[in-house]
Motif scaffolding. Structure first.
Motif, PDB file in Angstrom:
ATOM      1  N   CYS A 244      -7.055  -2.416   1.626  1.00 30.06           N
ATOM      2  CA  CYS A 244      -5.969  -2.414   2.603  1.00 30.06           C
ATOM      3  C   CYS A 244      -6.553  -2.425   4.012  1.00 30.06           C
ATOM      4  O   CYS A 244      -7.306  -1.516   4.376  1.00 30.06           O
ATOM      5  CB  CYS A 244      -5.079  -1.191   2.416  1.00 30.06           C
TER       6      CYS A 244
ATOM      7  N   CYS B 161       0.830  -1.205   0.000  1.00 26.43           N
ATOM      8  CA  CYS B 161       0.000   0.000   0.000  1.00 26.43           C
ATOM      9  C   CYS B 161       0.870   1.262   0.000  1.00 26.43           C
ATOM     10  O   CYS B 161       1.834   1.366   0.758  1.00 26.43           O
ATOM     11  CB  CYS B 161      -0.906  -0.016   1.225  1.00 26.43           C
TER      12      CYS B 161
ATOM     13  N   PRO C   8      -7.056   6.566   2.149  1.00 25.99           N
ATOM     14  CA  PRO C   8      -5.981   7.568   2.164  1.00 25.99           C
ATOM     15  C   PRO C   8      -4.795   7.341   1.241  1.00 25.99           C
ATOM     16  O   PRO C   8      -3.921   8.219   1.189  1.00 25.99           O
ATOM     17  CB  PRO C   8      -5.520   7.503   3.618  1.00 25.99           C
ATOM     18  N   PRO C   9      -4.647   6.209   0.522  1.00 27.37           N
ATOM     19  CA  PRO C   9      -3.413   6.063  -0.271  1.00 27.37           C
ATOM     20  C   PRO C   9      -3.208   7.236  -1.232  1.00 27.37           C
ATOM     21  O   PRO C   9      -4.140   7.631  -1.947  1.00 27.37           O
ATOM     22  CB  PRO C   9      -3.636   4.750  -1.032  1.00 27.37           C
TER      23      PRO C   9
ATOM     24  N   HIS D 237       0.141   4.061   1.101  1.00 31.34           N
ATOM     25  CA  HIS D 237      -0.111   4.952   2.235  1.00 31.34           C
ATOM     26  C   HIS D 237       0.932   4.749   3.331  1.00 31.34           C
ATOM     27  O   HIS D 237       1.689   5.676   3.635  1.00 31.34           O
ATOM     28  CB  HIS D 237      -1.523   4.702   2.785  1.00 31.34           C
ATOM     29  N   ALA D 238       0.981   3.546   3.899  1.00 33.06           N
ATOM     30  CA  ALA D 238       1.934   3.298   4.981  1.00 33.06           C
ATOM     31  C   ALA D 238       2.585   1.931   4.880  1.00 33.06           C
ATOM     32  O   ALA D 238       3.177   1.457   5.839  1.00 33.06           O
ATOM     33  CB  ALA D 238       1.251   3.459   6.335  1.00 33.06           C
ATOM     34  N   GLY D 239       2.450   1.288   3.715  1.00 30.79           N
ATOM     35  CA  GLY D 239       3.249   0.104   3.458  1.00 30.79           C
ATOM     36  C   GLY D 239       2.686  -1.224   3.900  1.00 30.79           C
ATOM     37  O   GLY D 239       3.450  -2.182   4.052  1.00 30.79           O
ATOM     38  N   CYS D 240       1.388  -1.353   4.090  1.00 28.87           N
ATOM     39  CA  CYS D 240       0.814  -2.662   4.416  1.00 28.87           C
ATOM     40  C   CYS D 240       0.610  -3.481   3.143  1.00 28.87           C
ATOM     41  O   CYS D 240       0.238  -2.925   2.111  1.00 28.87           O
ATOM     42  CB  CYS D 240      -0.545  -2.501   5.097  1.00 28.87           C
TER      43      CYS D 240
ATOM     44  N   CYS E 259      -5.201  -1.867   6.828  1.00 28.07           N
ATOM     45  CA  CYS E 259      -4.617  -0.953   7.817  1.00 28.07           C
ATOM     46  C   CYS E 259      -5.457   0.303   8.015  1.00 28.07           C
ATOM     47  O   CYS E 259      -5.773   0.670   9.152  1.00 28.07           O
ATOM     48  CB  CYS E 259      -3.195  -0.593   7.409  1.00 28.07           C
ATOM     49  N   HIS E 260      -5.840   0.957   6.925  1.00 24.35           N
ATOM     50  CA  HIS E 260      -6.630   2.188   7.060  1.00 24.35           C
ATOM     51  C   HIS E 260      -7.674   2.292   5.960  1.00 24.35           C
ATOM     52  O   HIS E 260      -8.035   3.383   5.519  1.00 24.35           O
ATOM     53  CB  HIS E 260      -5.724   3.423   7.035  1.00 24.35           C
ATOM     54  N   SER E 261      -8.100   1.137   5.453  1.00 23.98           N
ATOM     55  CA  SER E 261      -9.226   1.075   4.504  1.00 23.98           C
ATOM     56  C   SER E 261      -8.931   1.693   3.140  1.00 23.98           C
ATOM     57  O   SER E 261      -9.835   2.220   2.488  1.00 23.98           O
ATOM     58  CB  SER E 261     -10.474   1.730   5.111  1.00 23.98           C
ATOM     59  N   GLY E 262      -7.700   1.620   2.709  1.00 17.40           N
ATOM     60  CA  GLY E 262      -7.406   2.039   1.341  1.00 17.40           C
ATOM     61  C   GLY E 262      -7.972   1.037   0.350  1.00 17.40           C
ATOM     62  O   GLY E 262      -8.000  -0.159   0.610  1.00 17.40           O
TER      63      GLY E 262
HETATM   64  S1  FES Z   1      -1.381   1.439   4.852  1.00 17.27           S
HETATM   65 FE1  FES Z   1      -2.958   1.023   3.407  1.00 17.27          FE
HETATM   66  S2  FES Z   1      -4.464   2.513   3.799  1.00 17.27           S
HETATM   67 FE2  FES Z   1      -2.895   2.953   5.222  1.00 17.27          FE
END
Ligand code: FES
Length: 218
Positions: free
Chosen positions: A153, A135, A172-173, A137-140, A155-158
């Motif tokens: 995703c 991802c 948020p990505p 956004h933060a790498g998940c 982690c934060h619903s990307g």
């Molecule tokens: S790491 Fe994927 S939406 Fe934040």
């Protein structure tokens, strides 16, 4: 102020990487070193940490069959996670999982289904497509959505649309998933070049270009 609050996105990211690939806790450290290897010449970029390179073969990342070459017949509309596998100077096979951000997502869609920002020239027969599975956004790592509608995703619903070139369709990505050019080699899936756009964790072309040059020269 952002709507998405993250107490520690790096720890969250690592947890999901471990779940997705069966890796150990050392993966996070290796990821950091791998990233540094790309960004800072003082860190040697070893073969297992290089980004996917032209000529690499995609192999399964699922721990139950890790290292087994992916065939086109293995693929469908459900995500298959992959690692790039290359060779070292002695000809030994090297799975490039020393850099966890090398995790890939591979799909096969019906002819004509790929659209939007998908680079069809970089696919196999306009049907098999590969992306970074990390991802932006933060790498998940990003799995398929549970409802079967694209990628989600945790982690934060990307949300991403793999049929449309991995574009962001929710959450948020900041960028789409980077597409990896591939070609068929017999039954296997071979890497045809570097990612077409900077993959996570790169956020600018200059750093990504420097990393590609470091990988070619290492
Ligand atoms: S790491 Fe994927 S939406 Fe934040």
């Amino acid at each position: 102020m952002t709507r998405y609050k993250v107490k520690d996105p790096e720890l969250t990211r690592r947890r999901f990487i471990n779940v997705a690939t069966g890796a150990t806790a050392t993966v996070g450290v290796m990821s950091l070193l791998g990233t540094l290897g790309g960004a800072h010449p003082m860190f040697r970029m070893t073969e297992d940490k290089k980004p996917p390179m032209e000529g690499d073969i995609l192999v399964h990342a699922d721990p139950a069959k890790e290292g087994t070459p992916i065939t086109v017949a293995d693929l469908g509309t459900t995500l298959v996670q992959a690692w790039p596998m290359g060779t070292d100077a002695e000809g030994n096979k090297i799975i490039r999982k020393g850099e966890p951000n090398n995790l890939l997502a591979v799909y096969k869609f019906a002819a004509g289904e790929l659209s939007g920002e998908a680079n069809v020239e970089a696919t196999i027969d306009g049907q098999v497509v590969a992306y970074s599975d990390i991802c932006t956004h933060a790498g998940c790592p990003v799995p398929d959505a549970k409802d079967g509608n694209g990628m989600f995703c945790p982690c934060h619903s990307g949300q991403y649309a793999p049929k449309q070139g991995g574009i962001v369709v929710g959450g948020p990505p900041p960028h789409k998933l980077a597409q990896l050019p591939i070609v068929a080699e017999g039954d296997n899936v071979k890497v045809a070049g570097f990612f077409l756009t900077p993959p996570y964790p790169y956020t600018d072309e200059a750093t990504w270009e420097a990393t590609k040059e470091a990988a070619k020269g290492a």
